[in-house]
Write an enzyme that holds these catalytic residues in place. Structure first.
Site, PDB file in Angstrom:
ATOM      1  CE  LYS A   1       4.590 -16.063  13.232  1.00  0.00           C
ATOM      2  NZ  LYS A   1       4.276 -15.262  13.531  1.00  0.00           N
TER       3      LYS A   1
ATOM      4  CG  ASP B   1       6.668 -18.708  15.140  1.00  0.00           C
ATOM      5  OD1 ASP B   1       6.046 -18.566  16.211  1.00  0.00           O
ATOM      6  OD2 ASP B   1       6.746 -17.300  14.845  1.00  0.00           O
TER       7      ASP B   1
HETATM    8  O1  C5P Z   1      12.745 -18.513  18.339  1.00  0.00           O
HETATM    9  P1  C5P Z   1      12.542 -17.157  17.622  1.00  0.00           P
HETATM   10  O2  C5P Z   1      14.214 -17.405  16.608  1.00  0.00           O
HETATM   11  O3  C5P Z   1      11.880 -16.694  17.136  1.00  0.00           O
HETATM   12  O4  C5P Z   1      13.196 -16.566  19.174  1.00  0.00           O
HETATM   13  C1  C5P Z   1      13.753 -15.178  18.829  1.00  0.00           C
HETATM   14  C2  C5P Z   1      14.121 -14.845  20.189  1.00  0.00           C
HETATM   15  O5  C5P Z   1      12.062 -14.024  21.085  1.00  0.00           O
HETATM   16  C3  C5P Z   1      14.455 -15.515  21.399  1.00  0.00           C
HETATM   17  O6  C5P Z   1      16.224 -15.475  20.859  1.00  0.00           O
HETATM   18  C4  C5P Z   1      13.545 -15.148  22.621  1.00  0.00           C
HETATM   19  O7  C5P Z   1      14.366 -13.828  22.837  1.00  0.00           O
HETATM   20  C5  C5P Z   1      12.843 -14.263  22.153  1.00  0.00           C
HETATM   21  N1  C5P Z   1      12.002 -15.698  22.350  1.00  0.00           N
HETATM   22  C6  C5P Z   1      11.071 -15.300  23.999  1.00  0.00           C
HETATM   23  N2  C5P Z   1      10.706 -17.160  24.065  1.00  0.00           N
HETATM   24  C7  C5P Z   1       9.919 -17.832  22.669  1.00  0.00           C
HETATM   25  C8  C5P Z   1      10.485 -17.522  21.199  1.00  0.00           C
HETATM   26  C9  C5P Z   1      11.259 -15.836  21.513  1.00  0.00           C
HETATM   27  O8  C5P Z   1      11.663 -15.219  24.998  1.00  0.00           O
HETATM   28  N3  C5P Z   1       9.079 -19.117  23.238  1.00  0.00           N
END
Ligand code: C5P
Length: 285
Positions: A10, A137
């Site tokens: 993406k 995601d």
């Molecule tokens: O969900 P994902 O693994 O992509 O998230 C990685 C990190 O990005 C989370 O641990 C957090 O620190 C940050 N994040 C966030 N808010 C979101 C998505 C991700 O703070 N909506």
């Protein structure tokens, strides 16, 4: 029993952060687009050898720490099935830790493939709920196409398909830690935000130039402060005929949109002289 499937990357046409929640996660507003750059995944079910992951990149986890394996575990628990051994063989082409949802795409592809295979009647919504536990995601990667993603990434509003275009994607040879970039964003000191509504409107009216003109990622200002390559790569893309260029996710991948295929090919050639991975891709529905 073997199942072969593709996991598509993406890009963020926009990325805005609206605030921080009490649980530390951030409220996001993003226009997301699926592109043709993909990983290939082969699932072998019934190996009799537990849960195993194989990839062409030695440094990725080859056990239940891999997000694709977690997807298989979560699916089995939700569907009440047992694999009698499953091997997940991933040919990675999507750059890792690059802002292109590579791991999320793999998890989404595994959930969708297992759901089709076992026919346990889970809806896309059911899969998205499982996916959200794995990464923010993953729900978008399950649905795909062009969409507005809000909340922490789970509130998806499908948008009309982006007019077909050529996309050059460039991943500099450094990786970025997503939590580190989120923690460096000072919500009180944001210099620029994307005009999400303008991009949504441009997509609804099929105006690729307006989409390209308004693309912006709020993390650009955070990552560019430490890595001047981000701005340089966008500049090279625009100089070579891109109608717009931006960074995806928390970076460091940079991409340019092109209405002219020759300009896109020329940019790929130009970027081969730089220290980065370059891909010629396109949007898919
Ligand atoms: O969900 P994902 O693994 O992509 O998230 C990685 C990190 O990005 C989370 O641990 C957090 O620190 C940050 N994040 C966030 N808010 C979101 C998505 C991700 O703070 N909506």
């Amino acid at each position: 029993m073997e199942i072969v499937t593709k996991a598509y990357a993406k890009l963020n046409l926009t990325l805005d952060v609206l605030g921080r929640r009490d649980d530390g996660l951030h409220e996001l507003q993003m226009v997301m687009q699926t592109v043709s750059l993909c990983d290939e995944i082969k699932l072998t079910i019934g190996t009799g050898k537990g849960l195993r992951v194989k990839t062409n990149l030695g440094y990725l986890p080859h056990d239940s720490r891999n997000i694709a394996a977690q997807a298989a575990v979560e699916f089995a628990a939700a569907a009440g099935i047992e694999y009698e051994g499953i091997l997940i063989d991933i040919s990675k082409r999507i750059p890792v830790c690059a802002g292109m949802g590579g791991g999320s795409a793999d998890a989404a592809a595994v959930l969708k493939a297992l759901n089709e295979h076992y026919r346990v009647g889970m809806t896309a919504d059911d899969l998205c709920k499982i996916g959200l536990r794995l990464g923010s995601d993953v729900p978008f990667c399950i649905v795909g196409g062009t969409a507005l993603a809000e909340g922490i990434g789970e509130i998806l509003t499908p948008l009309p398909a982006l007019p077909h275009c050529h996309i050059v994607i460039c991943k500099p040879r450094f990786s970025i830690s997503t939590p580190a970039v989120f923690s460096k964003l000072d919500c009180g000191r944001i210099q620029r935000r994307p005009d999400t509504q303008a991009v949504v409107h441009a997509i609804e009216t099929g105006d690729l130039n307006e989409v390209a003109r308004h693309m912006y990622n709020i993390f650009d200002q955070v990552v560019s402060a430490e890595h001047r390559e981000i701005g340089e790569l966008q500049h090279i893309m625009i100089e070579n005929g891109a109608i717009g260029a931006s960074m995806s996710g928390t970076g460091p991948s940079v991409f340019g949109l092109y209405d002219n295929p020759e300009a896109a090919k020329d940019t790929v050639e130009t970027l081969r002289g730089y220290n980065c991975e370059v891909f010629l891709s396109g949007n898919i529905e």
